[in-house]
Design a protein around this motif. Structure first.
Motif, PDB file in Angstrom:
ATOM      1  N   UNK A  21       1.945   8.182  -9.408  1.00  0.00           N
ATOM      2  CA  UNK A  21       0.598   8.478  -8.912  1.00  0.00           C
ATOM      3  C   UNK A  21      -0.356   7.310  -9.118  1.00  0.00           C
ATOM      4  N   UNK A  22      -0.144   6.530 -10.163  1.00  0.00           N
ATOM      5  CA  UNK A  22      -0.993   5.370 -10.397  1.00  0.00           C
ATOM      6  C   UNK A  22      -0.819   4.278  -9.367  1.00  0.00           C
ATOM      7  N   UNK A  23       0.263   4.366  -8.569  1.00  0.00           N
ATOM      8  CA  UNK A  23       0.504   3.377  -7.511  1.00  0.00           C
ATOM      9  C   UNK A  23      -0.055   3.827  -6.155  1.00  0.00           C
ATOM     10  N   UNK A  24      -0.542   5.049  -6.091  1.00  0.00           N
ATOM     11  CA  UNK A  24      -1.047   5.579  -4.821  1.00  0.00           C
ATOM     12  C   UNK A  24      -2.417   4.991  -4.526  1.00  0.00           C
ATOM     13  N   UNK A  25      -2.570   4.430  -3.326  1.00  0.00           N
ATOM     14  CA  UNK A  25      -3.848   3.857  -2.900  1.00  0.00           C
ATOM     15  C   UNK A  25      -4.704   4.854  -2.117  1.00  0.00           C
ATOM     16  N   UNK A  43       0.847  -1.193   0.000  1.00  0.00           N
ATOM     17  CA  UNK A  43       0.000   0.000   0.000  1.00  0.00           C
ATOM     18  C   UNK A  43       0.881   1.242   0.000  1.00  0.00           C
ATOM     19  N   UNK A  44       0.471   2.243  -0.777  1.00  0.00           N
ATOM     20  CA  UNK A  44       1.172   3.524  -0.803  1.00  0.00           C
ATOM     21  C   UNK A  44       0.187   4.634  -0.442  1.00  0.00           C
ATOM     22  N   UNK A  45       0.609   5.515   0.459  1.00  0.00           N
ATOM     23  CA  UNK A  45      -0.213   6.641   0.901  1.00  0.00           C
ATOM     24  C   UNK A  45       0.532   7.935   0.642  1.00  0.00           C
ATOM     25  N   UNK A  46      -0.106   8.844  -0.074  1.00  0.00           N
ATOM     26  CA  UNK A  46       0.393  10.207  -0.250  1.00  0.00           C
ATOM     27  C   UNK A  46      -0.188  11.045   0.882  1.00  0.00           C
ATOM     28  N   UNK A  47       0.658  11.454   1.812  1.00  0.00           N
ATOM     29  CA  UNK A  47       0.198  12.135   3.016  1.00  0.00           C
ATOM     30  C   UNK A  47       0.623  13.602   2.978  1.00  0.00           C
ATOM     31  N   UNK A  48      -0.366  14.490   2.850  1.00  0.00           N
ATOM     32  CA  UNK A  48      -0.113  15.929   2.719  1.00  0.00           C
ATOM     33  C   UNK A  48      -0.455  16.591   4.046  1.00  0.00           C
ATOM     34  N   UNK A  49       0.574  16.860   4.857  1.00  0.00           N
ATOM     35  CA  UNK A  49       0.351  17.358   6.213  1.00  0.00           C
ATOM     36  C   UNK A  49       1.551  18.193   6.665  1.00  0.00           C
TER      37      UNK A  49
END
Length: 283
Positions: free
Chosen positions: A71-75, A1-7
């Motif tokens: 980006x296509x790998x981001x869940x 799982x991959x998470x793009x975390x914008x914080x």
């Protein structure tokens, strides 16, 4: 799982990405952290140093990630506290780009505004922005009871009224809602609850209420619940796992006497949650 975390990020202590990234990594999630601020410490101290990162710079970082073709790998896209109005546009744009690349990706939003004790502690425009634009674009939201009331113009208090408020929140767009810090009047003294609702039902879990203010614990909760829910598809399982981990983190922090979360010290609680609290289906 991959998470793009914008914080946000802090050098000292654990809030925002500085709270969310390590627990996610400890349960085997690949995290792509994008920072919205780079502060010395969280603002609860009343003094801090370091820059807010401009929306254009945050967008530029996301564009650079996009240029790597990942980006296509981001869940999951995960967002939390939004310091200024401009960052919402960047987050929503990122969600759109990720979902265009991976239609199965989801957006999890922690709509940070305030709490029942302190009231709103964000910029005046943020609550309305979250309610009108950000939350409707989310698949998962993780408000506390106070934030849930603002989002839905309701007064969640009892279990029944809180469930009704969750239904109103789900009508805005998100299908999954985790309500943190539920304090209904008929609960046993010195306890606190969390409530998770999705299309399959509603579940509640109760834990002792520890006597501490733990900045960043909501960020950890939102991150772990989102990851477990994405992995299992079960709101009850995600609720049980995240509750177990976060309670043990808070208990260890309380026992330490330190102000900051004992995030690293509690790492086994994320990887191997004790599952010590019963989750009850309420609908």
């Amino acid at each position: 799982m991959k998470i793009l975390s914008i914080q946000s990020a802090v050098a000292y202590g654990h809030v925002g990405n500085s709270a969310a990234v390590f627990p996610l990594q400890r349960i085997g999630v690949e995290v792509l952290p994008v920072y919205t601020v780079n502060f010395s410490n969280h603002t609860g101290y009343g003094a801090w140093r370091g820059p807010m990162i401009s929306p254009d710079d945050v967008r530029d970082v996301i564009t650079g990630i996009e240029e790597r073709g990942v980006l296509g790998q981001i869940d999951v896209v995960l967002s939390g506290y939004q310091g200024g109005e401009g960052i919402a546009d960047v987050i929503l744009d990122a969600v759109g780009r990720v979902k265009a690349a991976n239609p199965d990706a989801v957006y999890a939003c922690d709509p940070v505004m305030g709490n029942a004790t302190s009231g709103c502690f964000v910029a005046p425009a943020i609550p309305q922005l979250l309610r009108d634009r950000v939350v409707p674009a989310a698949d998962i939201i993780t408000p506390n009871q106070f934030e849930l009331g603002y989002l839905t113009a309701t007064e969640p208090h009892t279990l029944e009224s809180t469930l009704a408020s969750v239904d109103a929140a789900r009508a805005l767009g998100p299908r999954t809602v985790l309500v943190t810090s539920v304090q209904r009047p008929d609960r046993p003294a010195d306890t606190i609850e969390m409530l998770a609702v999705d299309d399959a039902g509603a579940w509640i879990v109760q834990t002792p209420m520890l006597p501490l203010k733990a900045n960043g614990s909501g960020d950890v909760t939102a991150a772990l619940f989102t990851a477990h829910y994405r992995a299992t598809g079960s709101a009850s399982e995600a609720l049980a796992r995240s509750t177990s981990s976060v309670y043990d983190l808070l208990e260890r922090t309380h026992q330490s006497g330190e102000r900051e979360l004992q995030l690293v010290e509690a790492q086994e609680s994320y990887a191997h949650p004790r599952m010590q609290f019963e989750v009850t289906q309420v609908r």
